[in-house]
Design a protein around this motif. Structure first.
Motif, PDB file in Angstrom:
ATOM      1  N   UNK A  42      58.994  34.513  14.952  1.00  0.00           N
ATOM      2  CA  UNK A  42      57.788  33.651  15.474  1.00  0.00           C
ATOM      3  C   UNK A  42      56.161  33.570  15.027  1.00  0.00           C
ATOM      4  N   UNK A  43      56.938  34.975  14.200  1.00  0.00           N
ATOM      5  CA  UNK A  43      55.584  34.983  12.860  1.00  0.00           C
ATOM      6  C   UNK A  43      54.785  34.435  11.566  1.00  0.00           C
ATOM      7  N   UNK A  44      54.017  34.753  11.372  1.00  0.00           N
ATOM      8  CA  UNK A  44      53.776  34.650   9.892  1.00  0.00           C
ATOM      9  C   UNK A  44      54.659  35.200   8.224  1.00  0.00           C
ATOM     10  N   UNK A 259      43.649  27.909  13.044  1.00  0.00           N
ATOM     11  CA  UNK A 259      44.730  28.678  13.652  1.00  0.00           C
ATOM     12  C   UNK A 259      44.908  29.992  12.546  1.00  0.00           C
ATOM     13  N   UNK A 260      44.503  28.957  11.180  1.00  0.00           N
ATOM     14  CA  UNK A 260      45.447  29.935  10.154  1.00  0.00           C
ATOM     15  C   UNK A 260      43.753  30.751   9.991  1.00  0.00           C
ATOM     16  N   UNK A 261      43.063  30.266  10.012  1.00  0.00           N
ATOM     17  CA  UNK A 261      42.015  31.215   9.685  1.00  0.00           C
ATOM     18  C   UNK A 261      42.052  32.908  10.166  1.00  0.00           C
ATOM     19  N   UNK A 262      42.282  32.387  11.373  1.00  0.00           N
ATOM     20  CA  UNK A 262      42.891  33.211  12.015  1.00  0.00           C
ATOM     21  C   UNK A 262      43.506  34.141  12.096  1.00  0.00           C
ATOM     22  N   UNK A 263      44.734  33.533  11.607  1.00  0.00           N
ATOM     23  CA  UNK A 263      45.941  33.958  11.335  1.00  0.00           C
ATOM     24  C   UNK A 263      45.861  35.066   9.891  1.00  0.00           C
ATOM     25  N   UNK A 264      44.571  34.960   8.575  1.00  0.00           N
ATOM     26  CA  UNK A 264      43.879  35.713   8.340  1.00  0.00           C
ATOM     27  C   UNK A 264      43.618  36.588   9.174  1.00  0.00           C
ATOM     28  N   UNK A 275      53.245  40.341  13.460  1.00  0.00           N
ATOM     29  CA  UNK A 275      53.090  40.187  15.076  1.00  0.00           C
ATOM     30  C   UNK A 275      51.809  39.443  14.873  1.00  0.00           C
ATOM     31  N   UNK A 276      51.812  38.229  14.066  1.00  0.00           N
ATOM     32  CA  UNK A 276      51.149  37.489  13.811  1.00  0.00           C
ATOM     33  C   UNK A 276      51.320  35.987  14.250  1.00  0.00           C
ATOM     34  N   UNK A 277      51.336  35.385  14.886  1.00  0.00           N
ATOM     35  CA  UNK A 277      52.159  33.925  15.650  1.00  0.00           C
ATOM     36  C   UNK A 277      51.908  33.162  13.978  1.00  0.00           C
ATOM     37  N   UNK A 278      52.771  31.961  14.268  1.00  0.00           N
ATOM     38  CA  UNK A 278      53.094  31.362  12.848  1.00  0.00           C
ATOM     39  C   UNK A 278      52.527  30.196  13.780  1.00  0.00           C
ATOM     40  N   UNK A 279      52.596  29.144  14.371  1.00  0.00           N
ATOM     41  CA  UNK A 279      52.245  28.173  15.462  1.00  0.00           C
ATOM     42  C   UNK A 279      51.464  28.527  16.564  1.00  0.00           C
ATOM     43  N   UNK A 280      51.100  27.342  17.353  1.00  0.00           N
ATOM     44  CA  UNK A 280      50.172  27.436  18.479  1.00  0.00           C
ATOM     45  C   UNK A 280      51.233  28.074  19.428  1.00  0.00           C
ATOM     46  N   UNK A 281      52.200  27.371  19.350  1.00  0.00           N
ATOM     47  CA  UNK A 281      53.178  27.163  20.415  1.00  0.00           C
ATOM     48  C   UNK A 281      53.695  28.754  20.282  1.00  0.00           C
ATOM     49  N   UNK A 282      54.154  29.473  19.324  1.00  0.00           N
ATOM     50  CA  UNK A 282      54.313  30.845  19.068  1.00  0.00           C
ATOM     51  C   UNK A 282      52.953  31.652  19.485  1.00  0.00           C
ATOM     52  N   UNK A 283      52.416  31.322  19.071  1.00  0.00           N
ATOM     53  CA  UNK A 283      50.544  32.044  20.326  1.00  0.00           C
ATOM     54  C   UNK A 283      50.812  31.943  21.358  1.00  0.00           C
ATOM     55  N   UNK A 284      50.690  31.055  21.642  1.00  0.00           N
ATOM     56  CA  UNK A 284      50.799  31.273  23.601  1.00  0.00           C
ATOM     57  C   UNK A 284      52.207  31.429  24.203  1.00  0.00           C
ATOM     58  N   UNK A 285      53.349  31.545  23.574  1.00  0.00           N
ATOM     59  CA  UNK A 285      53.882  31.879  24.193  1.00  0.00           C
ATOM     60  C   UNK A 285      53.975  33.871  23.999  1.00  0.00           C
ATOM     61  N   UNK A 286      53.085  34.340  23.249  1.00  0.00           N
ATOM     62  CA  UNK A 286      53.047  35.335  22.368  1.00  0.00           C
ATOM     63  C   UNK A 286      51.803  36.245  24.204  1.00  0.00           C
ATOM     64  N   UNK A 287      51.121  34.604  24.109  1.00  0.00           N
ATOM     65  CA  UNK A 287      49.847  35.601  24.589  1.00  0.00           C
ATOM     66  C   UNK A 287      49.943  34.827  26.095  1.00  0.00           C
ATOM     67  N   UNK A 288      51.195  34.881  26.648  1.00  0.00           N
ATOM     68  CA  UNK A 288      51.610  34.805  28.304  1.00  0.00           C
ATOM     69  C   UNK A 288      52.759  35.690  28.002  1.00  0.00           C
TER      70      UNK A 288
END
Length: 416
Positions: A42-44, A259-264, A275-288
């Motif tokens: 689920x990462x970049x 999101x991309x600006x923060x991925x960079x 460890x860097x999520x590739x999408x908002x659903x993946x970011x929300x999943x990791x944050x949870x």
């Protein structure tokens, strides 16, 4: 462990009580309620070792900076690095060769950087700058006081002595990423990230030498890759969560670009791509998994929050009084966290924010075309929004120099 040990856990109510207490300790003290399960797919990067980021730090930077501190070279390095402020600027002369080599490597953008998305992120930041300033300052800033490991690291490191200086350097990260030239040669975001990466390495070297931090912390080394991603989620993931809940209309391509600006940024801060999520659903999943379960007050965080809530007095004693900022913190982070930070309930502002903020945002965004009859609260909220953003930006006292620390906080000296 915040006053909770195995003996008190067992006294709390037999096996069941102890199990519940240990669950609290696992989440707040060690930093995670459950074992690491988030998939690197689920990462970049799309793949990776799957190693728990709690067990990963930044060995390239850590070993280098540790040597520089031990050799007493950091003051001279800080003097030189004050002149390095723009992304495309050559590194200053006189740096140790090993540091120069590392920084030349660390300043390179990742190969997956999408310039078109970064350009779109600039437009998003222009359109939503007012909201972003408030959310970076209060949702993300106040959340840092209930991230136990971060609160302890800040409190006992050099940054805990002069909190306004530390806030200004954190604000610079949010300001630089939202600027028109964030990653361009004449921008400052790459410089800010590389210098912050060096600071993190220094804190990892220094904090284990602080008896105060050692006594309060559960980990042996601070600022793991997991910790950086927890803080990362307190910024873009939390900001987007609030913008979505406020029903701020955001086109999909702008959301993706933000999101991309923060991925960079995560990559530039030394986080492994896996460890860097590739999408908002993946970011929300990791944050949870890594952020939501660990939020809890600590003695250090309570003191930091109290100092943060007092900063508004420098701007406007009425609109940004401590009770108003406390009410906004309660509105953003919820009753449980606000009560844990000892923030009093406010009979006027609490219900005003709870019942009027949604319609107020709808009016500002043109979703409601007619202002409700009670217009005064909407003017008050608009004034608060502008003053709160001003307060966040006021911490950018120029010039801001992010410097490698050489010592921990002297706990015998009162904080500023």
């Amino acid at each position: 462990m915040d006053g909770l040990d195995r003996r008190s856990a067992l006294k709390a109510g037999g096996v069941a009580g102890a199990a519940g207490a240990f669950a609290v300790m696992a989440a707040t003290a060690t930093g995670r309620a459950q074992p690491w399960t988030w998939s690197p797919q689920g990462s970049v990067a799309g793949s990776g070792s799957g190693a728990d980021p709690m067990t990963v730090w930044d060995p390239e930077a850590d070993e280098l900076v540790g040597r520089l501190i031990d050799r007493g070279e950091v003051p001279r390095i800080n003097d030189a690095l004050r002149t390095w402020t723009r992304n495309g600027q050559p590194l200053p002369a006189g740096l140790p060769p090993e540091l120069r080599d590392f920084m030349e490597y660390a300043r390179q953008l990742p190969p997956w950087t999408d310039p078109a998305k970064l350009d779109t992120a600039i437009q998003f930041n222009k359109k939503r700058g007012l909201y972003l300033g408030v959310l970076y300052g209060f949702a993300s800033g106040m959340m840092s006081t209930v991230i136990p490991k971060e609160a302890r690291a800040v409190y006992y490191s050099k940054g805990g002595h002069d909190l306004e200086d530390r806030i200004s350097k954190t604000a610079k990260l949010g300001y630089d990423i939202g600027s028109n030239n964030a990653y361009a040669p004449d921008g400052e975001m790459i410089v800010t990230c590389v210098k912050t990466r060096l600071v993190h390495a220094a804190v990892r070297h220094l904090l284990p030498q602080s008896p105060h931090w050692v006594h309060s912390a559960a980990e042996d080394i601070p600022i793991s890759q997991n910790d950086i991603m927890v803080t990362w989620h307190s910024l873009p993931t939390t900001v987007m969560k609030h913008l979505t809940s406020w029903k701020v209309p955001i086109p999909g391509h702008e959301s993706e670009a933000f999101l991309h600006s923060w991925q960079v940024a995560g990559h530039m801060l030394g986080v492994r791509d896996e460890y860097i999520p590739k999408s908002w659903p993946e970011a929300n999943s990791q944050a949870a998994q890594v952020l939501d379960p660990i939020l809890a007050p600590t003695p250090e965080g309570i003191k930091l929050a109290d100092r943060l809530l007092s900063l508004g007095a420098n701007i406007d004693l009425t609109i940004l009084s401590k009770p108003v900022l406390g009410a906004f913190t309660r509105f953003l982070l919820g009753d449980h966290i606000a009560d844990g930070l000892h923030i009093p309930r406010e009979p006027v502002w609490d219900p005003l924010l709870r019942f009027s903020w949604g319609p107020f945002i709808a009016v500002r965004e043109g979703i409601l075309t007619a202002v409700p009859p009670a217009a005064d609260p909407y003017w008050l909220l608009d004034e608060f929004l502008r003053k709160a953003a001003l307060m966040y930006l006021s911490e950018l006292r120029m010039p801001i120099s992010i410097e490698i620390p050489t010592m921990n906080r002297d706990m015998s000296v009162p904080p500023r």
